[in-house]
Design a protein around this motif. Sequence first.
Motif, PDB file in Angstrom:
ATOM      1  N   VAL B 237       2.522  -0.335   2.307  1.00  0.00           N
ATOM      2  CA  VAL B 237       3.736  -0.432   3.121  1.00  0.00           C
ATOM      3  C   VAL B 237       3.398  -1.257   4.351  1.00  0.00           C
ATOM      4  N   LEU B 238       4.399  -1.747   5.050  1.00  0.00           N
ATOM      5  CA  LEU B 238       4.152  -2.524   6.264  1.00  0.00           C
ATOM      6  C   LEU B 238       3.960  -1.581   7.444  1.00  0.00           C
ATOM      7  N   ARG B 239       3.067  -1.951   8.326  1.00  0.00           N
ATOM      8  CA  ARG B 239       2.796  -1.210   9.549  1.00  0.00           C
ATOM      9  C   ARG B 239       2.626   0.297   9.331  1.00  0.00           C
ATOM     10  N   PRO B 240       1.724   0.680   8.435  1.00  0.00           N
ATOM     11  CA  PRO B 240       1.562   2.120   8.199  1.00  0.00           C
ATOM     12  C   PRO B 240       1.119   2.854   9.458  1.00  0.00           C
ATOM     13  N   GLU B 241       0.476   2.128  10.368  1.00  0.00           N
ATOM     14  CA  GLU B 241      -0.075   2.760  11.561  1.00  0.00           C
ATOM     15  C   GLU B 241       0.999   3.347  12.472  1.00  0.00           C
ATOM     16  N   ASP B 242       2.245   2.915  12.297  1.00  0.00           N
ATOM     17  CA  ASP B 242       3.299   3.458  13.144  1.00  0.00           C
ATOM     18  C   ASP B 242       3.792   4.821  12.670  1.00  0.00           C
ATOM     19  N   GLY B 243       3.340   5.224  11.517  1.00  0.00           N
ATOM     20  CA  GLY B 243       3.707   6.554  11.040  1.00  0.00           C
ATOM     21  C   GLY B 243       5.186   6.747  10.777  1.00  0.00           C
ATOM     22  N   THR B 244       5.865   5.676  10.364  1.00  0.00           N
ATOM     23  CA  THR B 244       7.303   5.803  10.167  1.00  0.00           C
ATOM     24  C   THR B 244       7.658   6.285   8.760  1.00  0.00           C
ATOM     25  N   LYS B 245       6.683   6.356   7.883  1.00  0.00           N
ATOM     26  CA  LYS B 245       6.900   6.739   6.487  1.00  0.00           C
ATOM     27  C   LYS B 245       7.998   5.907   5.818  1.00  0.00           C
ATOM     28  N   PRO B 246       7.706   4.648   5.623  1.00  0.00           N
ATOM     29  CA  PRO B 246       8.720   3.736   5.091  1.00  0.00           C
ATOM     30  C   PRO B 246       9.030   4.002   3.619  1.00  0.00           C
ATOM     31  N   ASN B 247      10.173   3.544   3.198  1.00  0.00           N
ATOM     32  CA  ASN B 247      10.563   3.653   1.794  1.00  0.00           C
ATOM     33  C   ASN B 247      10.672   2.305   1.102  1.00  0.00           C
ATOM     34  N   ILE B 248      10.131   1.274   1.743  1.00  0.00           N
ATOM     35  CA  ILE B 248      10.015  -0.011   1.068  1.00  0.00           C
ATOM     36  C   ILE B 248       8.533  -0.183   0.756  1.00  0.00           C
ATOM     37  N   PHE B 249       8.228  -0.309  -0.527  1.00  0.00           N
ATOM     38  CA  PHE B 249       6.834  -0.438  -0.931  1.00  0.00           C
ATOM     39  C   PHE B 249       6.575  -1.862  -1.394  1.00  0.00           C
ATOM     40  N   TYR B 250       5.350  -2.285  -1.176  1.00  0.00           N
ATOM     41  CA  TYR B 250       4.982  -3.654  -1.550  1.00  0.00           C
ATOM     42  C   TYR B 250       3.837  -3.616  -2.537  1.00  0.00           C
ATOM     43  N   MET B 251       3.857  -4.554  -3.442  1.00  0.00           N
ATOM     44  CA  MET B 251       2.718  -4.751  -4.329  1.00  0.00           C
ATOM     45  C   MET B 251       2.725  -6.204  -4.750  1.00  0.00           C
ATOM     46  N   LYS B 252       1.591  -6.659  -5.291  1.00  0.00           N
ATOM     47  CA  LYS B 252       1.584  -8.038  -5.774  1.00  0.00           C
ATOM     48  C   LYS B 252       2.482  -8.138  -7.004  1.00  0.00           C
ATOM     49  N   GLY B 253       2.297  -7.196  -7.916  1.00  0.00           N
ATOM     50  CA  GLY B 253       3.263  -7.042  -8.987  1.00  0.00           C
ATOM     51  C   GLY B 253       3.168  -8.020 -10.133  1.00  0.00           C
ATOM     52  N   ASN B 254       2.062  -8.733 -10.259  1.00  0.00           N
ATOM     53  CA  ASN B 254       1.997  -9.676 -11.371  1.00  0.00           C
ATOM     54  C   ASN B 254       0.884  -9.347 -12.349  1.00  0.00           C
ATOM     55  N   MET B 255       0.384  -8.118 -12.296  1.00  0.00           N
ATOM     56  CA  MET B 255      -0.705  -7.781 -13.202  1.00  0.00           C
ATOM     57  C   MET B 255      -0.166  -7.278 -14.535  1.00  0.00           C
ATOM     58  N   VAL B 256      -0.944  -7.481 -15.548  1.00  0.00           N
ATOM     59  CA  VAL B 256      -0.546  -7.071 -16.892  1.00  0.00           C
ATOM     60  C   VAL B 256      -0.238  -5.581 -16.924  1.00  0.00           C
ATOM     61  N   SER B 257      -1.047  -4.828 -16.181  1.00  0.00           N
ATOM     62  CA  SER B 257      -0.875  -3.385 -16.233  1.00  0.00           C
ATOM     63  C   SER B 257       0.532  -2.968 -15.814  1.00  0.00           C
ATOM     64  N   VAL B 258       1.076  -3.673 -14.821  1.00  0.00           N
ATOM     65  CA  VAL B 258       2.417  -3.335 -14.366  1.00  0.00           C
ATOM     66  C   VAL B 258       3.420  -3.589 -15.482  1.00  0.00           C
ATOM     67  N   ASP B 259       3.255  -4.709 -16.143  1.00  0.00           N
ATOM     68  CA  ASP B 259       4.157  -4.994 -17.266  1.00  0.00           C
ATOM     69  C   ASP B 259       4.051  -3.912 -18.329  1.00  0.00           C
ATOM     70  N   ASN B 260       2.830  -3.505 -18.578  1.00  0.00           N
ATOM     71  CA  ASN B 260       2.633  -2.466 -19.584  1.00  0.00           C
ATOM     72  C   ASN B 260       3.364  -1.189 -19.212  1.00  0.00           C
ATOM     73  N   ILE B 261       3.246  -0.836 -17.939  1.00  0.00           N
ATOM     74  CA  ILE B 261       3.925   0.380 -17.498  1.00  0.00           C
ATOM     75  C   ILE B 261       5.423   0.232 -17.707  1.00  0.00           C
ATOM     76  N   LEU B 262       5.922  -0.902 -17.318  1.00  0.00           N
ATOM     77  CA  LEU B 262       7.354  -1.109 -17.438  1.00  0.00           C
ATOM     78  C   LEU B 262       7.774  -1.108 -18.904  1.00  0.00           C
ATOM     79  N   LYS B 263       6.853  -1.497 -19.773  1.00  0.00           N
ATOM     80  CA  LYS B 263       7.188  -1.466 -21.196  1.00  0.00           C
ATOM     81  C   LYS B 263       6.982  -0.088 -21.788  1.00  0.00           C
TER      82      LYS B 263
END
Lengths: 435, 275
Positions: B237-263
């Motif tokens: 997440v962005l700026r985790p140090e602020d302790g805001t507990k965000p609900n927007i998550f980031y990932m690179k998202g181009n790995m095969v494993s992610v596709d596999n999960i989605l499949k």
Amino acid sequence: MTGSMVNISKRWGYHGIDALKKASPGYLMLMGAFALLALAGVSVGLHGMVVGYHHVYGVSREISWGILISAYVFCVVTSTGLCIISSIGHVFGGEAFMPIAKRAVFMSIIFMLGGFCIIFFDIENPFRMAIYNVISPNLSSNMWWMGTLYGAYLVFMIIEYYFLLEQNHSLSRLMGFFGLVVGIAAHSNLGAVFGMLHGRPFWYGPYLPIYFIFSAAMSGGCAIMFVSTLAWKINPEIMNQRMERAIKAVCQVTIFLISTIMFFTIWKIVTGMVSHDKSLVIMSLVTGDYAINFWCFEIFLGMVLPLFLLLRSRGNNFNMIMWATGLMMVGIFFMRYDIVIPGQMISVYHSLGVEEALDIIKYTPSFHEIMAALFGLSVICFAYFAGEKMLNGHQLEKHEIVPEGGYICPGCGAIHFMEEGETVEDAMKRHHKIW
Amino acid sequence: MTFPKIDLNKLKNEGTESVTIKERRNFLKLGFAITGVYASGKILSLSSTFSGVAYASGGSDFVEKYPYNPHYSMVIRQSLCIDCEKCVEACNKTNHVPEYGYRTRILTRKYQGQLDKQVEFIPVLCNHCNDAPCVRACPTKATYKDPVTGIVRMESKKCIGCKTCMLACPYDARYFNAGRHAIDKCDFCWEERLSKGETQTGCSSACPTGARTFGNLTDPENIVFKLVHQLEESVWVLRPEDGTKPNIFYMKGNMVSVDNILKGQKFIYSDPAKS
Ligand code: SF4
Ligand code: SF4
């Protein structure tokens, strides 16, 4: 009507509009100039309100608090400071500080009102504030507490001033005490408005609430000396031995407070330099865009020069004190500006290393903003000059002239009035009853 | 205070060998109990008001008890963003965002000396923080956390325009909208879409590459749940140090494993020697 006027004049030292008529043309012209400036300011401000602030103000999405908030902070800091310094005398019984009380409390009210005039033009929907601050309060919001506490503070100060005029020293002391407590709470909370914002490392932390209290006391001392010595220029008669002693005492306290603030500032700079998030801001204060603000105004006019002049004046040279503190007021204004604006100069995405947030964000106050700030400041100046005349230099005693039924209190030196059949001693006890 | 700068290019995929079985098991438990955010061995974000672990009726042992239901969230697969700004356009249109404002934008980060790419685009928007600084700062409760969906919304008529929330927000997600006489911000298209029965936000449905995936974090079948609850690829997440507990998550998202999960596949170990 006339009877009660005479009465008020005697008891409160209220000299009414007549006193203004007797003022010199130069004096009236000065007052007129401030009245015009205030009028111009309020018109420009209202114009901005009608066309929409986002068209005419220099503030942006990133720098959303500009010169108006700085000027507001300047006013309320000075107001609280006046309350703090004058309370040494009339709340805590520091004898030397007593004679400044009336002028200080009066000016503290005026500075607060001036601050409210300014923030009126900063808040987008000031009228909603009056409603929803009451019916939908958020108790965890510093901003809510700021409005509420400063409101209460103003009420206490006005009641206190009334009792000061009425010479009811025990009640004025009680109100003064409440005013002080609420004022300090309000003021450290103002520091927390800034200090509790995540993602603004320049502000975040306990530094600002603490700094604001000391800084307020310094501004208060400076403001008292300035308005008193200026009043002495206007009417030399207001200076008597007690007043001289008071100025000297305030001078000593202020010298101490300036040194304290220097200490605060040095460590803010030194610690900031080694901090990854703050160093850009600190460098812009030390060598960048804000260097003139910082070195010439905040440091030189705000601290170094007044410290030197106040030390040299030994608290007796009123001309020197007047210049020192007058210039210091200007320096203090920049001090506030240097807190408000630089705190927003670094984008919250700076640490992400993205192109959009590499540089510091710029802000230049617009004409509308400057005029709206001048509105509040000229209201303060106008009220000050009017007050000096209409309230007779905030003095009752004109040296020897003691009005009928009054006497000079051996305890505090002010003029008290006896009630019928009362001895001097009884009257003194009544005035100085300890709660 | 220095915020840790996470340079994702310097992180190496530690692979499964370096994780002991015990750690793996612990983390699997944690991964469900804590929003599974794992980057180079550091948990970056905890989901708030975690109140015990509920046994799920379905297949898995544990299911995270998220504070809201539906708990709306967005996972941004950063590598897929091509800066076409279709999302920004869609947002402006859907929510009548004036020219001088924006609810979401795309940031650009440039690199030098990398073999695969020189630039990366990072979409940003309101994080609908579980511990939202803007909500704490607002004097009149004009901005509030919706108790059902967790969306941070505005009640415009209460906004006095003090702009404290703009400064309180560590994600620069708010601006003053003169037309509304109030602060405006992303509401996950609640007013314009979700409350009218749609399931996607304007931006996520406009995104041609699938960089923005929007959904419900409490639903194990939902894409955002799947993307967040996996081990192979770091989620942050962005700026985790602020302790805001965000609900927007980031990932690179181009790995095969992610596709596999989605499949719907658990893991496929491909042997490079065989292919
Ligand atoms: S990202 Fe900003 S506006 Fe959104 S909930 Fe968090 S603090 Fe509030
Ligand atoms: S600008 Fe409006 S929403 Fe933001 S803190 Fe002030 S009143 Fe609340």
